[in-house]
Every structure is written in structure tokens, then in C-alpha cells.
Design a protein around this motif. Structure first.
Motif, mmCIF file in Angstrom:
data_model
loop_
_atom_site.group_PDB
_atom_site.id
_atom_site.type_symbol
_atom_site.label_atom_id
_atom_site.label_comp_id
_atom_site.label_asym_id
_atom_site.label_seq_id
_atom_site.Cartn_x
_atom_site.Cartn_y
_atom_site.Cartn_z
ATOM 1 N N LYS A 151 -10.165 -45.072 -75.650
ATOM 2 C CA LYS A 151 -9.904 -44.333 -74.421
ATOM 3 C C LYS A 151 -8.666 -43.446 -74.589
ATOM 4 O O LYS A 151 -7.671 -43.884 -75.143
ATOM 5 C CB LYS A 151 -9.653 -45.357 -73.302
ATOM 6 C CG LYS A 151 -9.819 -44.815 -71.918
ATOM 7 C CD LYS A 151 -11.240 -45.055 -71.400
ATOM 8 C CE LYS A 151 -11.461 -44.239 -70.128
ATOM 9 N NZ LYS A 151 -12.814 -43.711 -70.029
ATOM 10 N N LEU A 152 -8.753 -42.229 -74.112
ATOM 11 C CA LEU A 152 -7.587 -41.344 -74.139
ATOM 12 C C LEU A 152 -6.482 -41.973 -73.300
ATOM 13 O O LEU A 152 -6.689 -42.299 -72.140
ATOM 14 C CB LEU A 152 -7.964 -39.971 -73.566
ATOM 15 C CG LEU A 152 -6.852 -38.920 -73.541
ATOM 16 C CD1 LEU A 152 -6.520 -38.462 -74.949
ATOM 17 C CD2 LEU A 152 -7.252 -37.738 -72.677
ATOM 18 N N PRO A 153 -5.281 -42.178 -73.881
ATOM 19 C CA PRO A 153 -4.217 -42.823 -73.102
ATOM 20 C C PRO A 153 -3.829 -42.003 -71.877
ATOM 21 O O PRO A 153 -3.929 -40.774 -71.887
ATOM 22 C CB PRO A 153 -3.050 -42.919 -74.085
ATOM 23 C CG PRO A 153 -3.380 -42.045 -75.226
ATOM 24 C CD PRO A 153 -4.863 -41.856 -75.251
ATOM 25 N N SER A 154 -3.409 -42.701 -70.849
ATOM 26 C CA SER A 154 -3.021 -42.027 -69.613
ATOM 27 C C SER A 154 -1.525 -41.728 -69.634
ATOM 28 O O SER A 154 -0.698 -42.628 -69.566
ATOM 29 C CB SER A 154 -3.407 -42.944 -68.442
ATOM 30 O OG SER A 154 -2.498 -42.846 -67.397
ATOM 31 N N VAL A 155 -1.190 -40.450 -69.780
ATOM 32 C CA VAL A 155 0.206 -40.026 -69.940
ATOM 33 C C VAL A 155 0.425 -38.763 -69.100
ATOM 34 O O VAL A 155 -0.479 -37.944 -68.976
ATOM 35 C CB VAL A 155 0.512 -39.718 -71.433
ATOM 36 C CG1 VAL A 155 1.905 -39.155 -71.606
ATOM 37 C CG2 VAL A 155 0.336 -40.951 -72.293
ATOM 38 N N ASP A 156 1.624 -38.620 -68.549
ATOM 39 C CA ASP A 156 1.945 -37.408 -67.787
ATOM 40 C C ASP A 156 2.350 -36.268 -68.716
ATOM 41 O O ASP A 156 3.177 -36.460 -69.612
ATOM 42 C CB ASP A 156 3.103 -37.673 -66.822
ATOM 43 C CG ASP A 156 2.677 -38.533 -65.643
ATOM 44 O OD1 ASP A 156 1.458 -38.686 -65.427
ATOM 45 O OD2 ASP A 156 3.559 -39.065 -64.931
ATOM 46 N N VAL A 157 1.766 -35.089 -68.496
ATOM 47 C CA VAL A 157 2.201 -33.877 -69.191
ATOM 48 C C VAL A 157 2.447 -32.828 -68.109
ATOM 49 O O VAL A 157 2.239 -33.099 -66.928
ATOM 50 C CB VAL A 157 1.138 -33.378 -70.209
ATOM 51 C CG1 VAL A 157 1.017 -34.328 -71.371
ATOM 52 C CG2 VAL A 157 -0.220 -33.179 -69.541
ATOM 53 N N LYS A 158 2.900 -31.649 -68.509
ATOM 54 C CA LYS A 158 3.151 -30.615 -67.500
ATOM 55 C C LYS A 158 2.281 -29.390 -67.725
ATOM 56 O O LYS A 158 1.933 -29.074 -68.862
ATOM 57 C CB LYS A 158 4.634 -30.210 -67.529
ATOM 58 C CG LYS A 158 5.515 -31.297 -66.940
ATOM 59 C CD LYS A 158 6.834 -30.807 -66.440
ATOM 60 C CE LYS A 158 7.433 -31.880 -65.522
ATOM 61 N NZ LYS A 158 8.811 -31.608 -65.151
ATOM 62 N N THR A 184 3.419 -31.624 -62.820
ATOM 63 C CA THR A 184 3.052 -32.800 -63.608
ATOM 64 C C THR A 184 1.581 -33.136 -63.394
ATOM 65 O O THR A 184 1.074 -33.107 -62.277
ATOM 66 C CB THR A 184 3.934 -33.997 -63.200
ATOM 67 O OG1 THR A 184 5.292 -33.633 -63.400
ATOM 68 C CG2 THR A 184 3.620 -35.232 -64.013
ATOM 69 N N ILE A 185 0.894 -33.440 -64.488
ATOM 70 C CA ILE A 185 -0.516 -33.821 -64.404
ATOM 71 C C ILE A 185 -0.753 -34.956 -65.389
ATOM 72 O O ILE A 185 -0.141 -34.995 -66.454
ATOM 73 C CB ILE A 185 -1.421 -32.595 -64.682
ATOM 74 C CG1 ILE A 185 -2.894 -32.959 -64.539
ATOM 75 C CG2 ILE A 185 -1.152 -31.964 -66.019
ATOM 76 C CD1 ILE A 185 -3.842 -31.770 -64.625
ATOM 77 N N ASN A 186 -1.612 -35.896 -64.997
ATOM 78 C CA ASN A 186 -1.895 -37.023 -65.885
ATOM 79 C C ASN A 186 -3.117 -36.710 -66.742
ATOM 80 O O ASN A 186 -4.066 -36.079 -66.276
ATOM 81 C CB ASN A 186 -2.127 -38.288 -65.065
ATOM 82 C CG ASN A 186 -2.100 -39.519 -65.937
ATOM 83 O OD1 ASN A 186 -3.117 -39.898 -66.510
ATOM 84 N ND2 ASN A 186 -0.937 -40.133 -66.069
ATOM 85 N N THR A 187 -3.076 -37.192 -67.989
ATOM 86 C CA THR A 187 -4.192 -36.911 -68.906
ATOM 87 C C THR A 187 -5.507 -37.510 -68.408
ATOM 88 O O THR A 187 -6.573 -37.093 -68.850
ATOM 89 C CB THR A 187 -3.908 -37.477 -70.311
ATOM 90 O OG1 THR A 187 -3.492 -38.839 -70.150
ATOM 91 C CG2 THR A 187 -2.819 -36.708 -71.008
ATOM 92 N N SER A 188 -5.437 -38.489 -67.479
ATOM 93 C CA SER A 188 -6.683 -39.041 -66.938
ATOM 94 C C SER A 188 -7.430 -37.978 -66.119
ATOM 95 O O SER A 188 -8.606 -38.136 -65.813
ATOM 96 C CB SER A 188 -6.383 -40.270 -66.075
ATOM 97 O OG SER A 188 -5.490 -39.912 -65.042
ATOM 98 N N GLN A 189 -6.720 -36.896 -65.784
ATOM 99 C CA GLN A 189 -7.375 -35.803 -65.063
ATOM 100 C C GLN A 189 -7.997 -34.768 -65.999
ATOM 101 O O GLN A 189 -8.536 -33.766 -65.539
ATOM 102 C CB GLN A 189 -6.359 -35.121 -64.132
ATOM 103 C CG GLN A 189 -5.990 -36.001 -62.949
ATOM 104 C CD GLN A 189 -4.781 -35.436 -62.206
ATOM 105 O OE1 GLN A 189 -3.648 -35.846 -62.392
ATOM 106 N NE2 GLN A 189 -5.037 -34.451 -61.355
#
Lengths: 554, 178
Positions: free
Chosen positions: B32-39, B45-50
Motif C-alpha cells: 500500500k502506498l504510505p499515507s504521508v502529507d505533501v504540499k 497540504t494534501i495526503n498521499t491517500s488522496q
């Protein structure tokens, strides 16, 4: 006998009782994942007195690490084992040793993110706090402690951190404490929600504590620094700015002066499809900030003050790189990126990219505090500086143009011209060294023979009358995508005014790549110089030999 | 005797635990792609789960403005991106690891280059670490269920062809064995 039997029966009983628990924990484990990465850099050194490569008594030196990362839902934990057998030439010898200098446990939900252990954190642009790792520079200033980030409502984030910094395989002397808050006005204020202009405000405070054991000076035990920042986005325009102030912090780095420090960074950009413009400026005055005031070299830095110049990748463009002067510098940078559309007369079939960049860094204004105190004299205020005046000494200048063009299906290339001024005296700390002015030309051509087989030819030339004079370089690489590359290159100091120093720095390398694994073997000479990443540099000594690099992610 | 039984019990238990572990990890290399905040480029800020692409494959590639090979890779994909999108619906997400030295210049740079990817910023390298990246360019292929099924380091001229081969297999719902 009966005693041991008793114990054994009891052990068995305990074991059986625990086995459901074991399998339970196992089921948790099985829904988790373990991944990691590995890197090994090793070199077999050959003495080469001509270029100044010393005899390395160990003959072989190696730097290596393995990262392991466990994740399970909102929970993650990781560690890094590092081994320096001994430290490779050019890296800080204080790195010597083996161990696990990095480990952490972290929990993250929508509102809360808690990390205990080693932490990589950044407040704003890092002007008063940034802990990071750079393997190629041999830097890791992670804070070992507790880091909490909390988002009570969308649009507000508060972060807090406390701990001691990593000092090679040990910990630094001081304690670092930090608080940071960031507010997005568009998320917070209803009237702003649909506005096309987005504004984010942030503020932070960082303080370090260290005992005063100085026999001469009375030093501040707690040194505080504060910063405020703003980020405005309005359509095609972005503006970022951050200002920081630090109270007096006499240290070895600033020659024990009591002057407070400050720093300002401003960047504005404009962009639309096919065109990008950026203009940025900065001013740093006495902002070296470390958790141990006595430490030197790339260690225990709390803040990050990057250089405001373009990071050059080609060998000769990076021969004279800019290094940040935390004690004082001011600079500006402008960049234009333009795409000439494809299928136009000038753009050609595939379009053409042009980038023009100019950056300049120099000293700040410095005046004597009074007639009897020399500038920078230890134990005094050091100097006064007028914010609006500029200094007279040029540190670094780089004007460069890059043209990237794909000519046809088989041939593409990059053409680059650079003009650089490099203050060797300031940047490398060699008193009396001359200012080096250089013109650099680079041509990088890629020719595709077949779909997966290509040649890359790199031709570089550096023209200067100072330092070691003229240099030329040629590199030819043959690649069989995606798995193999073979390269040979020669860097030739043909214009050295001393005939006996016109050395060839030849290299041959072969590399194999499979998925996320890469192995490369290089034989040849390395020139003495400095390597900089983000304006933070390390010295690279001359060397000759065979080097091996293995990297893997899994 | 008890000692032998105990030892055997321990060995069996250990084996059971071990085999369970290997079967769960061996069966699937994907994760699973890890859930991490990026910009985003605008600082949101957006989370990789999106990161979604309606069940179609996603390519995630790590790059930086100072990385010549990364830029070559992004340019090479740009030339064929239209075709790739039409054929497989693939989306390219380019994650810049530029730090505060140059992160503010990423937006004008990618706009100036006329690149069509989805761009995000990972200045503090949170996603970089979560995905165990060592060196850039490092490219990942994500399937329609948000799982990483393939990864590759470095870029050599023409290696985008192999990347696209994987993307096509993923788009067709095939398992990636490599």
C-alpha cells in the motif's frame, strides 16, 4: 532434577498460555509491512602522489547504511544501522564507528502526529530549524526526542519538538526546543474560503540550552530565535517571505561575538504555461545556530541557510560552487524558464526549453562598534551592520543560459554557457587566494541508436586565468536501457600554468540496474575540490582507485 | 525429556511464526502506498491517500531541479505522455524533493517547461523516507487499488519504454512479477 522439571513444565505452561497472544501479535504483524533501503559506498585507494592522493593505510574504506521501516495502519517505526569502516576519505572522521544512530516510533491520525526518537523536522523555510540527513555530505543533525504536530481544526497546525541532536554516534551537548504554528486564512476565515488569493501565515520559536563552562566569557545558557513567515498565492503569482531574529549567541563559528543575528528571505514568482519567472533575495547576519557553541564543521546545526544560487550538476559548472556564509551574506537570484512551443519555426518539432539564471552573493555592510574595537573582535558586539547598505566584497556570481532541445527522434541535447566569479578566499577559507573568473561551456548530446541503446557524449570546457587555469572534459556513455551503463571520461587540466600539473583525471565506470537495485563500479582519479549540496559543503580530497556503490530499496 | 519436548515445541512454534511471516510477505511484493502529507505547488497540504486516478495506474516519480537525469526522464515522458494517457489513462505524479534552497522555484520551472504532470512538494522528504528512496530519479508504479507494484531507480535513455510496459500490464489488470 525435579526442580528443573518443575521449571520446564511451568515454562511450557506459560508458553502455551502465551501462544494465542503470540499468534495475535503475529496477525497484527502480518497486516503490517517491513520495507527498507540499503547503500554501500566503498573504495580501494591507490596512492597517487602526482595528484596529491595520499597513501591510505587501510587500503579499503567503506560507508554503509541499512534502513528498516515498519508500518501498520497509523503506526510506524524505523531504524537505520550505519557502519563506517573506517570513514571514507573526504567525510568527517568523527563519523567513525557502527551502530544505530537513528530510530523512531510514530503515530499519525488526522489531527495528531507524534514521533518519538530521531526526528527530521522543518519550520518554515528552515531559517531557524531544520533537521535533515544528507548521506553524500555526511550530515545528519536529527533531533532525538519528542515531536508533536497537532491540527485542532482544518487550517491550523501547531508543532512542538524537544530533544538533543545527533552528533555522529553520540548526542550533542545542548537541548533544542521548538514551537511552530501555521494558519491558512482561506481554511479558517469563511469570507476567504472561495478567494482566489491564498494566504498562509506562520511563526516559530526555537531555543537551545547549553551549560556555560567558558573560563573567559559569560555566555547565555538559553539562546532563543524567533521567525515569522507569509506565503501568498494569487493566480500566477506566488510570494514567500520569512524573517528571523536570534539573540546574542557567541560561538566558535562567529568568533565569540555578542551581536544578535537576523535573516530575511523573500521570493516572488510568476508563471503560466510555457513561462516561469522567479526573483528572490536574502540577507543573513550572524545566523550560525548550533546546539553546541564550540562545535565546528557540518555538525549540530539547528537551522538551514541555503545558498541562493543555482545548484549545478555538470562537473565543470560545479567546480567552483557557492557555499553559504552563515556569519553574513546577502544575495539575489533571478531565473527565467521559457518553452518555445513545438511545431514552430524556432521551437522545432519537439519544442525548445530555455533557462536563463543569474545569482550573486556578497558581503553585508560591517562597521566598527567604536574606534577601539576591531570588526569581529571576540567578546565584543563584533560590528554594526546597516540593513540598507550592501557590503563591498563579492563572494559568488553565476550567470548561466541553458538550452534544451530534442532535434529528432534520435538526437537530443543540452547546451549551456556559464560565467562565474568565485571568491576562493571566502568560500574555501584560503587567505590571499585570488578571485576566480571563469567562462564555462557545456554540450551534452544523447544519440539513440535503437530504442534501448544510446550514446551520451558530454563535452565541457572551463576558461579561467586564475587558480589552475583551463580545464577540458569529455565523457562518453553507452547505455542499454534499463539495465546497463558503461562510461569513460577524462578531465584534463591542460591550461595549468605549471606544466608539471597538467593532470588527466580519467575514469571508467560500469553500472547495472535492476528495479530498485543499482550497482556501479568506477576506476579512476578524483580531483581535489569541494562538494556542495544546498550551499553546505564538504572537502573532497584527491584520490585514485576503484570504487563500488550498491544501492537498494525494498 | 521435558527439555526435548520444550525445545521441539519452541522450534515448531518458531517455525509456524516464521512460515506465517514468509507466506504473507512472499505472496505479494506489492504494498500500500504510505499515507504521508505533501504540499501542492500553492502550499496546500494534501495526503498521499488522496492520490487517485479512477482505478487507472499512477506513476510516482521523485525528482529535483538540480537532478539532470530526473529532468531528462520527465522530458522523455512528456514527449509520449499524450499517447500513454490515451492508451492506459495513466497519470504521472512528480514529487519534487527540492528543499528551501529552490522549492519556491519549482512552480515557475515546471510551468516554464510546459510539463503536464501533477506536481507535489516533499521538502522535508517525508514521503521520500516513507518509500525508502535513496537516490533520484526513483520511479514507482501504483495500481488501481493504490498499491505500489513496481519501482525503479535511475534513468537511462529509453528506460521509459520499460516503465510503460509495466504501466500497460497494470492497466490490463495483470500482476507484476518482476
Amino acid at each position: 532434577m525435579s526442580f528443573t522439571r518443575k521449571i520446564n513444565t511451568r515454562k511450557l505452561f506459560i508458553l502455551i498460555c502465551f501462544s494465542p497472544l503470540l499468534s495475535f501479535s503475529q496477525s497484527i504483524l502480518s497486516s503490517g509491512q517491513i520495507h527498507g533501503s540499503f547503500q554501500m559506498d566503498a573504495q580501494y585507494y591507490i596512492k597517487d602522489s602526482l595528484i596529491g592522493a595520499p597513501q591510505v593505510p587501510e587500503k579499503v574504506l567503506m560507508n554503509a547504511f541499512a534502513n528498516l521501516l515498519y508500518t501498520n495502519g497509523d503506526f510506524s517505526a524505523g531504524l537505520r544501522y550505519e557502519s563506517f569502516q573506517d570513514v571514507m576519505q573526504g567525510f568527517d572522521p568523527r563519523n567513525k564507528g557502527n551502530g544505530i544512530p537513528y530510530r523512531f516510533i510514530s503515530y499519525k491520525s488526522d489531527e495528531l502526529h507524534v514521533t518519538v526518537g530521531n526526528i527530521y523536522e522543518q519550520f518554515g523555510t528552515g531559517i531557524i530549524l531544520r533537521t535533515y540527513q544528507d548521506w553524500n555530505l555526511g550530515i545528519d543533525n536529527s533531533v532525538d526526542g519528542v515531536d508533536v504536530a497537532y491540527t485542532p481544526i482544518p487550517g491550523i497546525t501547531v508543532k512542538g519538538l524537544i530533544g538533543t541532536q545527533r552528533f555522529f554516534f553520540d548526542k550533542g551537548d545542548g537541548i533544542v526546543r521548538g514551537l511552530d504554528g501555521e494558519v491558512s486564512l482561506n481554511d479558517l476565515l469563511k469570507g476567504f474560503a472561495k478567494s482566489k488569493t491564498k494566504i498562509t501565515l506562520g511563526g516559530s520559536f526555537v531555543s537551545k540550552y547549553q551549560k556555560d563552562q567558558d573560563p573567559i566569557y559569560k555566555l547565555p545558557l538559553n539562546v532563543g530565535a524567533g521567525a515569522g513567515r507569509i506565503n501568498i498565492v494569487s493566480g500566477k503569482i506566488n510570494i514567500v517571505s520569512e524573517y528571523a531574529y536570534k539573540i546574542n549567541d557567541p560561538s566558535t563559528a562567529n568568533s565569540m561575538i555578542y551581536k544578535p543575528g537576523d535573516a530575511l528571505f523573500i521570493s516572488s514568482t510568476y508563471s503560466q504555461k510555457g513561462l516561469g519567472i522567479s526573483l528572490s533575495g536574502k540577507r543573513i547576519d550572524n545566523m550560525s545556530f548550533r546546539s553546541d557553541r564550540a562545535v565546528t564543521g557540518n555538525a549540530l546545526m539547528i537551522n538551514y541557510l541555503p545558498s541562493l544560487t543555482k545548484e549545478q550538476a555538470y562537473t565543470l559548472a560545479a567546480m567552483y560552487p557557492d557555499a553559504t556564509q552563515p556569519n553574513g551574506e546577502e544575495g539575489l537570484q533571478a531565473e527565467l524558464t521559457y518553452n518555445i512551443k513545438k511545431k514552430t519555426k524556432i521551437g522545432g518539432r519537439y519544442g525548445t526549453d530555455i533557462t536563463v539564471n543569474y545569482a550573486r552573493t556578497g558581503s553585508i555592510d560591517r562597521q566598527q562598534v567604536n574606534d577601539t574595537t576591531a570588526i569581529g573582535q571576540s567578546g565584543t558586539m563584533g560590528y554594526t551592520s546597516d540593513f540598507l547598505k550592501t557590503g563591498k566584497v563579492l563572494f559568488f556570481e553565476d550567470f548561466n543560459i541553458t538550452i534544451e532541445k530534442k532535434i529528432n527522434k534520435k538526437l537530443s541535447g543540452v547546451l549551456m554557457y556559464l560565467y562565474q566569479s568565485y571568491n576562493k578566499e571566502v568560500i574555501e577559507g584560503h587567505p590571499g587566494a585570488p578571485m576566480i573568473y571563469s567562462h564555462i561551456g557545456i554540450l551534452d548530446l544523447t544519440y539513440k541508436i535503437r530504442e534501448k541503446k544510446s550514446f551520451q557524449l558530454e563535452l565541457q570546457h572551463l576558461l579561467t586565468k586564475q587558480d589552475n587555469g583551463k580545464w577540458a572534459m569529455a565523457m562518453l556513455q553507452y547505455t542499454i536501457a534499463p539495465k546497463w551503463f558503461f562510461a569513460a571520461s577524462d578531465l584534463y587540466n591542460y591550461g595549468n600554468s605549471d606544466n608539471s600539473k597538467r593532470f588527466h583525471y580519467y575514469n571508467a565506470s560500469v553500472g547495472f540496474i535492476k528495479n530498485a537495485n543499482r550497482i556501479s563500479l568506477t576506476y579512476g582519479r578524483t580531483r581535489q575540490g569541494i562538494l556542495c549540496v544546498g550551499g553546505v559543503c564538504r572537502y573532497v580530497p584527491a584520490s585514485n582507485g576503484l570504487s563500488l556503490t550498491v544501492i537498494s530499496s525494498f | 525429556m521435558k527439555r526435548i519436548i520444550l525445545s521441539i515445541a519452541l522450534v515448531i512454534l518458531g517455525f509456524a511464526v516464521f512460515s506465517q511471516d514468509t507466506t504473507t510477505t512472499k505472496a505479494t511484493k506489492k504494498f500500500k502506498l504510505p499515507s504521508v502529507d505533501v504540499k501542492t505547488l500553492d502550499g496546500t497540504t494534501i495526503n498521499t491517500s488522496q492520490f487517485t486516478n479512477n482505478g487507472k495506474p499512477i506513476i510516482i516519480t521523485f525528482w529535483a531541479m538540480w537532478c539532470t537525469n530526473c529532468i531528462k526522464e520527465l522530458k522523455a515522458i512528456q514527449d509520449v505522455y499524450d499517447d500513454w494517457q490515451k492508451e492506459t489513462g495513466v497519470k504521472v505524479i512528480a514529487i519534487s524533493i527540492d528543499d528551501s534552497k529552490s522549492v519556491d522555484k519549482v512552480k515557475p520551472f515546471v510551468n516554464g517547461k510546459n510539463w503536464d504532470y501533477d506536481f507535489y512538494l516533499d521538502s522535508n522528504k517525508d514521503l521520500y523516507r516513507a518509500l525508502n528512496v535513496n537516490q533520484i530519479p526513483h520511479t514507482f508504479v501504483i495500481n488501481g487499488s493504490g498499491e505500489v507494484v513496481w519501482q525503479h531507480v535511475t534513468y537511462t535513455e529509453g528506460s521509459e519504454t520499460d516503465l510503460y510496459k509495466i504501466v500497460k500490464e497494470v492497466a490490463a489488470g495483470q500482476e507484476i512479477k518482476e
